[in-house]
Design a protein around this motif. Sequence first.
Motif, mmCIF file in Angstrom:
data_model
loop_
_atom_site.group_PDB
_atom_site.id
_atom_site.type_symbol
_atom_site.label_atom_id
_atom_site.label_comp_id
_atom_site.label_asym_id
_atom_site.label_seq_id
_atom_site.Cartn_x
_atom_site.Cartn_y
_atom_site.Cartn_z
ATOM 1 N N ILE A 132 10.141 2.361 14.286
ATOM 2 C CA ILE A 132 10.038 1.717 15.731
ATOM 3 C C ILE A 132 11.339 0.446 15.641
ATOM 4 C CG2 ILE A 132 8.479 0.233 17.164
ATOM 5 C CD1 ILE A 132 6.292 1.308 15.533
ATOM 6 N N VAL A 133 11.724 0.739 16.961
ATOM 7 C CA VAL A 133 12.870 -0.277 17.313
ATOM 8 C C VAL A 133 12.336 -0.965 18.413
ATOM 9 C CG1 VAL A 133 15.287 -0.520 18.252
ATOM 10 C CG2 VAL A 133 14.694 1.353 16.685
ATOM 11 N N TYR A 134 12.159 -2.375 18.252
ATOM 12 C CA TYR A 134 11.507 -3.095 19.339
ATOM 13 C C TYR A 134 12.720 -4.100 19.907
ATOM 14 C CZ TYR A 134 8.893 -6.492 22.206
ATOM 15 O OH TYR A 134 8.483 -7.278 23.161
ATOM 16 N N VAL A 135 13.043 -4.266 20.991
ATOM 17 C CA VAL A 135 13.910 -4.891 21.787
ATOM 18 C C VAL A 135 13.346 -5.964 22.518
ATOM 19 C CG1 VAL A 135 15.970 -4.808 23.122
ATOM 20 C CG2 VAL A 135 15.255 -2.755 21.983
ATOM 21 N N ALA A 136 13.687 -7.288 22.126
ATOM 22 C CA ALA A 136 13.039 -8.506 23.112
ATOM 23 C C ALA A 136 14.502 -9.170 23.773
ATOM 24 C CB ALA A 136 12.761 -9.378 22.057
ATOM 25 N N ARG A 137 14.034 -9.529 24.896
ATOM 26 C CA ARG A 137 14.924 -10.395 25.769
ATOM 27 C C ARG A 137 14.326 -11.927 26.169
ATOM 28 N NH1 ARG A 137 17.057 -7.944 31.475
ATOM 29 N NH2 ARG A 137 19.115 -9.147 31.823
ATOM 30 N N ASN A 138 15.339 -12.669 26.368
ATOM 31 C CA ASN A 138 14.482 -14.206 26.479
ATOM 32 C C ASN A 138 13.788 -14.146 27.841
ATOM 33 O OD1 ASN A 138 16.237 -15.615 28.992
ATOM 34 N ND2 ASN A 138 17.649 -14.661 27.834
ATOM 35 N N ALA A 139 12.850 -15.062 27.739
ATOM 36 C CA ALA A 139 11.724 -14.917 28.919
ATOM 37 C C ALA A 139 12.561 -15.273 30.272
ATOM 38 C CB ALA A 139 10.727 -15.924 28.663
ATOM 39 N N LYS A 140 13.339 -15.880 30.481
ATOM 40 C CA LYS A 140 13.795 -16.354 31.623
ATOM 41 C C LYS A 140 14.632 -15.257 32.289
ATOM 42 C CE LYS A 140 13.932 -21.435 30.748
ATOM 43 N NZ LYS A 140 14.717 -22.547 30.477
ATOM 44 N N ASP A 141 15.623 -14.609 31.486
ATOM 45 C CA ASP A 141 16.189 -13.513 32.129
ATOM 46 C C ASP A 141 15.384 -12.262 32.462
ATOM 47 O OD1 ASP A 141 18.883 -14.181 32.381
ATOM 48 O OD2 ASP A 141 19.256 -13.983 30.182
ATOM 49 N N VAL A 144 13.637 -12.711 35.667
ATOM 50 C CA VAL A 144 14.288 -12.540 36.885
ATOM 51 C C VAL A 144 14.561 -10.958 37.127
ATOM 52 C CG1 VAL A 144 16.777 -12.769 37.564
ATOM 53 C CG2 VAL A 144 15.636 -14.514 36.781
ATOM 54 N N SER A 145 14.824 -10.308 35.729
ATOM 55 C CA SER A 145 15.024 -8.926 35.906
ATOM 56 C C SER A 145 13.876 -8.008 36.323
ATOM 57 C CB SER A 145 15.666 -8.226 34.593
ATOM 58 O OG SER A 145 15.811 -6.914 34.512
ATOM 59 N N TYR A 146 12.845 -8.526 35.959
ATOM 60 C CA TYR A 146 11.374 -7.895 36.084
ATOM 61 C C TYR A 146 11.154 -8.031 37.741
ATOM 62 C CZ TYR A 146 7.037 -6.179 34.667
ATOM 63 O OH TYR A 146 5.776 -5.223 34.284
ATOM 64 N N PHE A 147 11.598 -9.354 38.280
ATOM 65 C CA PHE A 147 11.272 -9.652 39.697
ATOM 66 C C PHE A 147 12.174 -8.682 40.526
ATOM 67 C CE2 PHE A 147 13.092 -12.002 43.248
ATOM 68 C CZ PHE A 147 12.109 -11.917 44.182
ATOM 69 N N HIS A 148 13.457 -8.468 40.233
ATOM 70 C CA HIS A 148 14.270 -7.531 40.995
ATOM 71 C C HIS A 148 13.796 -6.138 40.893
ATOM 72 C CE1 HIS A 148 16.792 -10.541 42.679
ATOM 73 N NE2 HIS A 148 17.093 -10.918 41.535
ATOM 74 N N PHE A 149 13.133 -5.639 39.770
ATOM 75 C CA PHE A 149 12.606 -4.285 39.334
ATOM 76 C C PHE A 149 11.469 -4.172 40.508
ATOM 77 C CE2 PHE A 149 10.103 -1.708 36.744
ATOM 78 C CZ PHE A 149 10.815 -0.384 36.703
ATOM 79 N N ASN A 272 20.934 -18.680 38.103
ATOM 80 C CA ASN A 272 20.956 -18.334 39.645
ATOM 81 C C ASN A 272 19.934 -18.204 40.239
ATOM 82 O OD1 ASN A 272 23.887 -18.374 39.125
ATOM 83 N ND2 ASN A 272 23.734 -16.245 38.341
ATOM 84 N N HIS A 273 18.546 -18.264 39.762
ATOM 85 C CA HIS A 273 17.369 -18.200 40.185
ATOM 86 C C HIS A 273 16.616 -19.343 40.234
ATOM 87 C CE1 HIS A 273 18.861 -14.004 40.122
ATOM 88 N NE2 HIS A 273 18.001 -13.544 40.908
ATOM 89 N N PHE A 274 16.284 -19.959 38.969
ATOM 90 C CA PHE A 274 15.454 -20.927 38.592
ATOM 91 C C PHE A 274 15.830 -22.333 39.277
ATOM 92 C CE2 PHE A 274 13.913 -18.208 35.308
ATOM 93 C CZ PHE A 274 12.796 -18.706 34.735
ATOM 94 N N THR A 275 14.899 -22.875 39.903
ATOM 95 C CA THR A 275 15.287 -24.213 40.533
ATOM 96 C C THR A 275 14.975 -25.124 39.332
ATOM 97 O OG1 THR A 275 12.913 -24.783 41.025
ATOM 98 C CG2 THR A 275 14.446 -23.890 42.699
ATOM 99 N N VAL A 276 15.429 -26.494 39.488
ATOM 100 C CA VAL A 276 15.130 -27.560 38.392
ATOM 101 C C VAL A 276 13.662 -27.470 38.036
ATOM 102 C CG1 VAL A 276 15.490 -29.769 37.799
ATOM 103 C CG2 VAL A 276 17.359 -28.758 38.976
ATOM 104 N N ALA A 277 13.074 -27.663 39.113
ATOM 105 C CA ALA A 277 11.469 -27.820 39.060
ATOM 106 C C ALA A 277 10.963 -26.594 38.212
ATOM 107 C CB ALA A 277 10.984 -28.102 40.229
ATOM 108 N N GLN A 278 11.228 -25.462 38.706
ATOM 109 C CA GLN A 278 10.746 -24.270 38.120
ATOM 110 C C GLN A 278 11.063 -24.291 36.471
ATOM 111 O OE1 GLN A 278 12.555 -21.215 40.498
ATOM 112 N NE2 GLN A 278 10.746 -21.124 41.977
ATOM 113 N N ASN A 279 12.309 -24.711 36.373
ATOM 114 C CA ASN A 279 12.739 -24.646 34.848
ATOM 115 C C ASN A 279 12.126 -25.511 34.097
ATOM 116 O OD1 ASN A 279 14.677 -23.421 33.103
ATOM 117 N ND2 ASN A 279 15.884 -25.296 32.928
ATOM 118 N N GLU A 280 11.810 -26.842 34.543
ATOM 119 C CA GLU A 280 10.938 -27.704 33.848
ATOM 120 C C GLU A 280 9.522 -27.163 33.448
ATOM 121 O OE1 GLU A 280 11.319 -31.200 36.163
ATOM 122 O OE2 GLU A 280 13.226 -31.678 35.224
#
Length: 301
Positions: A132-141, A144-149, A272-280
């Motif tokens: 099994i090959v598992y690939v993980a991506r950082n939550a923030k990116d 964003v990718s899931y949103f556009h998808f 390019n997507h997260f506001t400061v408040a969202q990021n916090e």
Amino acid sequence: MEITDLSSMKLPSRPELFDFEGVSMIHYFTDNWEKVKNFQARPDDILIATYPKAGTTWVSYILDLLYFGKDAPELLTSQPIYMRVPFLESCFQVIPSGTELADNLPTSPRLIKTHLPVQLVPKSFWEQNSRIVYVARNAKDNAVSYFHFDRMNMGEPEPGDWNTFLQKFMEGKNVFGPWFNHVSGWWEKKQTCSKLLYLFYEDLVEDTGREVERLCSFLGLSTSVEEREKITKGVQFDAMKQNKMTNYSTLPVMDFKISPFMRKGKVGDWKNHFTVAQNEQFNEVYKQKMKNTTVKFRTEI
């Protein structure tokens, strides 16, 4: 089985999210559940597992080229990746179900992909000791990718605007459940399972060649340096984005007028997507949800 361009076919309206065995799901991934659950894996199968939008197609294509690029190059140009690397739990009607495609794969090893959290993976993969090959991506990116998808994929629930989507992402109200549980559940499994390789999307972006080498050594493949370099070039994001066999442009559910299936493939686009408040807010939630796991991510490289 020849599948040509299906993009003129239309799916019914967007599906609703519901709870399935404790995970948010849509019917396209549960309609065929009996067959998924009882799927018969083989010892030489290779399962590619990820949370959605974490580099699944990328790693599928790398493995496809490593195994079949030399012997069956005609397949790589005539059959889309979703036919060559079946999506195990999918049941979309417009193409055969994932289990049917996997059962009928003529290749060996079979490459199969899944987005299932570790606890829902068919038992036979563990019993057969498949790799099994598992690939993980950082939550923030990943968010964003899931949103556009979700914006462009009519087979997914309506995402709403970015802020609405992000709140849902933090609550784990996405298809395939919370990102947090997914990456940490698979990480825990890796600690006791030697046949599981855990890759990071960020490492793949940073040095694709190095990760291709890691894959070869995990899979016991002896590929020449030239071959690996050729593959590394062929799987660069822009090459795959242009490639009709890997960019999903032949599927009816995707509205490329809204966003391409392969959008940017970058690390750090979340800024390019997260506001400061969202990021916090996100950082707080993240700290809470990830406090019991040792898996560490990079949000920039």
